[in-house]
Structure formats: structure tokens, C-alpha cells
Motif scaffolding. Structure first.
Motif, PDB file in Angstrom:
ATOM      1  N   THR A  49       0.862  -1.174   0.000  1.00 31.54           N
ATOM      2  CA  THR A  49       0.000   0.000   0.000  1.00 31.54           C
ATOM      3  C   THR A  49       0.904   1.231   0.000  1.00 31.54           C
ATOM      4  OG1 THR A  49      -0.085   0.211   2.405  1.00 31.54           O
ATOM      5  CG2 THR A  49      -1.753  -1.216   1.371  1.00 31.54           C
ATOM      6  N   HIS A  50       0.341   2.384  -0.337  1.00 30.60           N
ATOM      7  CA  HIS A  50       1.153   3.603  -0.331  1.00 30.60           C
ATOM      8  C   HIS A  50       1.698   3.885   1.060  1.00 30.60           C
ATOM      9  CE1 HIS A  50      -0.558   4.298  -4.318  1.00 30.60           C
ATOM     10  NE2 HIS A  50       0.529   5.008  -4.517  1.00 30.60           N
ATOM     11  N   ASP A  51       0.973   3.494   2.098  1.00 35.10           N
ATOM     12  CA  ASP A  51       1.456   3.688   3.472  1.00 35.10           C
ATOM     13  C   ASP A  51       2.632   2.781   3.805  1.00 35.10           C
ATOM     14  OD1 ASP A  51      -0.491   5.602   3.917  1.00 35.10           O
ATOM     15  OD2 ASP A  51      -1.893   4.173   4.827  1.00 35.10           O
ATOM     16  N   GLN A  52       2.745   1.646   3.131  1.00 29.93           N
ATOM     17  CA  GLN A  52       3.829   0.698   3.397  1.00 29.93           C
ATOM     18  C   GLN A  52       5.116   1.023   2.648  1.00 29.93           C
ATOM     19  OE1 GLN A  52       1.523  -2.750   2.183  1.00 29.93           O
ATOM     20  NE2 GLN A  52       1.549  -3.532   4.290  1.00 29.93           N
ATOM     21  N   ILE A  53       5.005   1.788   1.581  1.00 36.90           N
ATOM     22  CA  ILE A  53       6.185   2.075   0.756  1.00 36.90           C
ATOM     23  C   ILE A  53       7.296   2.782   1.531  1.00 36.90           C
ATOM     24  CG2 ILE A  53       7.024   3.406  -1.235  1.00 36.90           C
ATOM     25  CD1 ILE A  53       4.407   2.646  -2.661  1.00 36.90           C
ATOM     26  N   PRO A  54       7.004   3.840   2.313  1.00 36.72           N
ATOM     27  CA  PRO A  54       8.113   4.498   3.036  1.00 36.72           C
ATOM     28  C   PRO A  54       8.861   3.549   3.973  1.00 36.72           C
ATOM     29  CG  PRO A  54       6.176   5.903   3.026  1.00 36.72           C
ATOM     30  CD  PRO A  54       5.738   4.574   2.474  1.00 36.72           C
ATOM     31  N   GLY A  55       8.143   2.687   4.658  1.00 37.11           N
ATOM     32  CA  GLY A  55       8.801   1.725   5.550  1.00 37.11           C
ATOM     33  C   GLY A  55       9.698   0.766   4.795  1.00 37.11           C
ATOM     34  N   TYR A  56       9.224   0.308   3.644  1.00 39.09           N
ATOM     35  CA  TYR A  56      10.033  -0.587   2.818  1.00 39.09           C
ATOM     36  C   TYR A  56      11.278   0.131   2.328  1.00 39.09           C
ATOM     37  CZ  TYR A  56      11.703  -3.393  -1.036  1.00 39.09           C
ATOM     38  OH  TYR A  56      12.513  -4.111  -1.876  1.00 39.09           O
ATOM     39  N   VAL A  57      11.107   1.371   1.858  1.00 39.89           N
ATOM     40  CA  VAL A  57      12.250   2.147   1.365  1.00 39.89           C
ATOM     41  C   VAL A  57      13.283   2.306   2.479  1.00 39.89           C
ATOM     42  CG1 VAL A  57      13.012   4.416   0.533  1.00 39.89           C
ATOM     43  CG2 VAL A  57      10.955   3.354  -0.429  1.00 39.89           C
ATOM     44  N   GLU A  58      12.825   2.679   3.660  1.00 37.53           N
ATOM     45  CA  GLU A  58      13.764   2.875   4.774  1.00 37.53           C
ATOM     46  C   GLU A  58      14.447   1.574   5.168  1.00 37.53           C
ATOM     47  OE1 GLU A  58      14.817   5.864   5.655  1.00 37.53           O
ATOM     48  OE2 GLU A  58      13.414   6.527   4.112  1.00 37.53           O
ATOM     49  N   SER A  59      13.738   0.447   5.078  1.00 38.04           N
ATOM     50  CA  SER A  59      14.373  -0.838   5.395  1.00 38.04           C
ATOM     51  C   SER A  59      15.488  -1.145   4.401  1.00 38.04           C
ATOM     52  CB  SER A  59      13.344  -1.969   5.420  1.00 38.04           C
ATOM     53  OG  SER A  59      12.892  -2.297   4.110  1.00 38.04           O
ATOM     54  N   GLN A  60      15.304  -0.761   3.140  1.00 37.50           N
ATOM     55  CA  GLN A  60      16.339  -0.964   2.132  1.00 37.50           C
ATOM     56  C   GLN A  60      17.523  -0.024   2.349  1.00 37.50           C
ATOM     57  OE1 GLN A  60      16.277  -3.475  -0.438  1.00 37.50           O
ATOM     58  NE2 GLN A  60      14.873  -4.081   1.195  1.00 37.50           N
ATOM     59  N   VAL A  61      17.232   1.202   2.799  1.00 36.31           N
ATOM     60  CA  VAL A  61      18.296   2.170   3.083  1.00 36.31           C
ATOM     61  C   VAL A  61      19.175   1.650   4.222  1.00 36.31           C
ATOM     62  CG1 VAL A  61      18.758   4.507   3.949  1.00 36.31           C
ATOM     63  CG2 VAL A  61      17.050   4.153   2.156  1.00 36.31           C
ATOM     64  N   THR A  62      18.560   1.050   5.238  1.00 38.95           N
ATOM     65  CA  THR A  62      19.360   0.511   6.353  1.00 38.95           C
ATOM     66  C   THR A  62      20.243  -0.646   5.900  1.00 38.95           C
ATOM     67  OG1 THR A  62      17.607  -0.986   7.101  1.00 38.95           O
ATOM     68  CG2 THR A  62      17.684   1.191   8.122  1.00 38.95           C
ATOM     69  N   LEU A  63      19.884  -1.266   4.771  1.00 40.18           N
ATOM     70  CA  LEU A  63      20.715  -2.339   4.211  1.00 40.18           C
ATOM     71  C   LEU A  63      21.818  -1.789   3.302  1.00 40.18           C
ATOM     72  CD1 LEU A  63      17.923  -4.921   3.319  1.00 40.18           C
ATOM     73  CD2 LEU A  63      19.524  -5.009   5.239  1.00 40.18           C
ATOM     74  N   GLY A  64      21.879  -0.439   3.196  1.00 46.56           N
ATOM     75  CA  GLY A  64      22.946   0.185   2.427  1.00 46.56           C
ATOM     76  C   GLY A  64      22.568   0.582   1.011  1.00 46.56           C
ATOM     77  N   ARG A  65      21.297   0.472   0.671  1.00 45.62           N
ATOM     78  CA  ARG A  65      20.867   0.849  -0.676  1.00 45.62           C
ATOM     79  C   ARG A  65      20.571   2.341  -0.751  1.00 45.62           C
ATOM     80  NH1 ARG A  65      16.684  -2.391  -3.398  1.00 45.62           N
ATOM     81  NH2 ARG A  65      17.724  -1.478  -5.170  1.00 45.62           N
ATOM     82  N   ASP A  66      20.650   2.892  -1.937  1.00 43.95           N
ATOM     83  CA  ASP A  66      20.377   4.302  -2.183  1.00 43.95           C
ATOM     84  C   ASP A  66      18.867   4.520  -2.235  1.00 43.95           C
ATOM     85  OD1 ASP A  66      21.073   7.054  -3.170  1.00 43.95           O
ATOM     86  OD2 ASP A  66      19.969   6.284  -4.909  1.00 43.95           O
ATOM     87  N   ARG A  67      18.372   5.500  -1.467  1.00 37.09           N
ATOM     88  CA  ARG A  67      16.934   5.774  -1.362  1.00 37.09           C
ATOM     89  C   ARG A  67      16.296   6.050  -2.727  1.00 37.09           C
ATOM     90  NH1 ARG A  67      17.331   8.831   2.543  1.00 37.09           N
ATOM     91  NH2 ARG A  67      16.481   7.541   4.181  1.00 37.09           N
ATOM     92  N   ALA A  68      16.902   6.903  -3.536  1.00 40.80           N
ATOM     93  CA  ALA A  68      16.333   7.257  -4.837  1.00 40.80           C
ATOM     94  C   ALA A  68      16.245   6.038  -5.754  1.00 40.80           C
ATOM     95  CB  ALA A  68      17.150   8.357  -5.495  1.00 40.80           C
ATOM     96  N   THR A  69      17.255   5.188  -5.719  1.00 42.86           N
ATOM     97  CA  THR A  69      17.247   3.980  -6.549  1.00 42.86           C
ATOM     98  C   THR A  69      16.123   3.052  -6.141  1.00 42.86           C
ATOM     99  OG1 THR A  69      19.637   4.145  -6.862  1.00 42.86           O
ATOM    100  CG2 THR A  69      18.626   1.992  -7.283  1.00 42.86           C
ATOM    101  N   VAL A  70      15.925   2.874  -4.841  1.00 38.60           N
ATOM    102  CA  VAL A  70      14.860   2.003  -4.347  1.00 38.60           C
ATOM    103  C   VAL A  70      13.502   2.551  -4.782  1.00 38.60           C
ATOM    104  CG1 VAL A  70      13.730   1.060  -2.292  1.00 38.60           C
ATOM    105  CG2 VAL A  70      16.222   1.193  -2.384  1.00 38.60           C
ATOM    106  N   ILE A  71      13.297   3.854  -4.637  1.00 39.65           N
ATOM    107  CA  ILE A  71      12.022   4.467  -5.018  1.00 39.65           C
ATOM    108  C   ILE A  71      11.776   4.290  -6.511  1.00 39.65           C
ATOM    109  CG2 ILE A  71      10.799   6.662  -5.256  1.00 39.65           C
ATOM    110  CD1 ILE A  71      12.160   7.490  -2.597  1.00 39.65           C
ATOM    111  N   LYS A  72      12.792   4.498  -7.315  1.00 42.13           N
ATOM    112  CA  LYS A  72      12.616   4.341  -8.764  1.00 42.13           C
ATOM    113  C   LYS A  72      12.344   2.894  -9.139  1.00 42.13           C
ATOM    114  CE  LYS A  72      14.757   8.481 -10.409  1.00 42.13           C
ATOM    115  NZ  LYS A  72      15.227   9.095 -11.623  1.00 42.13           N
ATOM    116  N   GLU A  73      12.955   1.937  -8.450  1.00 36.76           N
ATOM    117  CA  GLU A  73      12.678   0.525  -8.719  1.00 36.76           C
ATOM    118  C   GLU A  73      11.224   0.190  -8.401  1.00 36.76           C
ATOM    119  OE1 GLU A  73      15.537  -1.698  -6.490  1.00 36.76           O
ATOM    120  OE2 GLU A  73      17.174  -1.177  -7.839  1.00 36.76           O
ATOM    121  N   ILE A  74      10.742   0.688  -7.265  1.00 33.63           N
ATOM    122  CA  ILE A  74       9.349   0.460  -6.888  1.00 33.63           C
ATOM    123  C   ILE A  74       8.422   1.084  -7.926  1.00 33.63           C
ATOM    124  CG2 ILE A  74       7.549   0.983  -5.185  1.00 33.63           C
ATOM    125  CD1 ILE A  74       9.820   1.010  -3.066  1.00 33.63           C
TER     126      ILE A  74
END
Length: 66
Positions: free
Chosen positions: A10-35
Motif C-alpha cells: 500500500t502507499h502507506d507501506q512504501i516508506p517503511g520498505y524504502v527505509e528498510s532498504q536504506v538501512t541495508l545500504g541501498r540508495d533511497r532514490a534507486t529504491v524508489i525508482k525501482e518500486i
């Protein structure tokens, strides 16, 4: 998380997923664009695009919808 699971976030779940990927060392913008690409979400895809790129993505999204 696989691509099918990302599609059903859901749109409410996307920020949490993005932040979980950032904590794994991924770039925030890249994760958002992939989604955005998986979900064909033009609003997310346009976050850092110039006007011409945004127009091209809108046209592509419209063509997919037909």
C-alpha cells in the motif's frame, strides 16, 4: 521482498520498505525508482526527472493503459 510483493504494497507501506532498504545500504532514490518502475507509478518515476523525461514516461504509461 520480491517484485510481486512490492506490487501489492500500500502507499502507506512504501516508506517503511524504502527505509528498510536504506538501512541495508541501498540508495533511497534507486529504491524508489525501482518500486515506481515495477508499479508503473508515473508520480514516483518523475521524482528526479527533467520535464522531457517525465513527458516520455507519461506517454509510455498511457500507451500501456490502452
Amino acid at each position: 521482498m520480491n517484485s510481486t510483493e512490492i506490487m501489492y504494497l500500500t502507499h502507506d507501506q512504501i516508506p517503511g520498505y524504502v527505509e528498510s532498504q536504506v538501512t541495508l545500504g541501498r540508495d533511497r532514490a534507486t529504491v524508489i525508482k525501482e518500486i515506481a518502475a515495477l508499479r508503473s507509478d508515473v508520480v514516483l518515476l518523475s521524482v528526479h526527472d527533467d520535464q522531457e523525461t517525465f513527458k516520455a514516461k507519461v506517454k509510455a504509461a498511457c500507451n500501456l493503459a490502452q
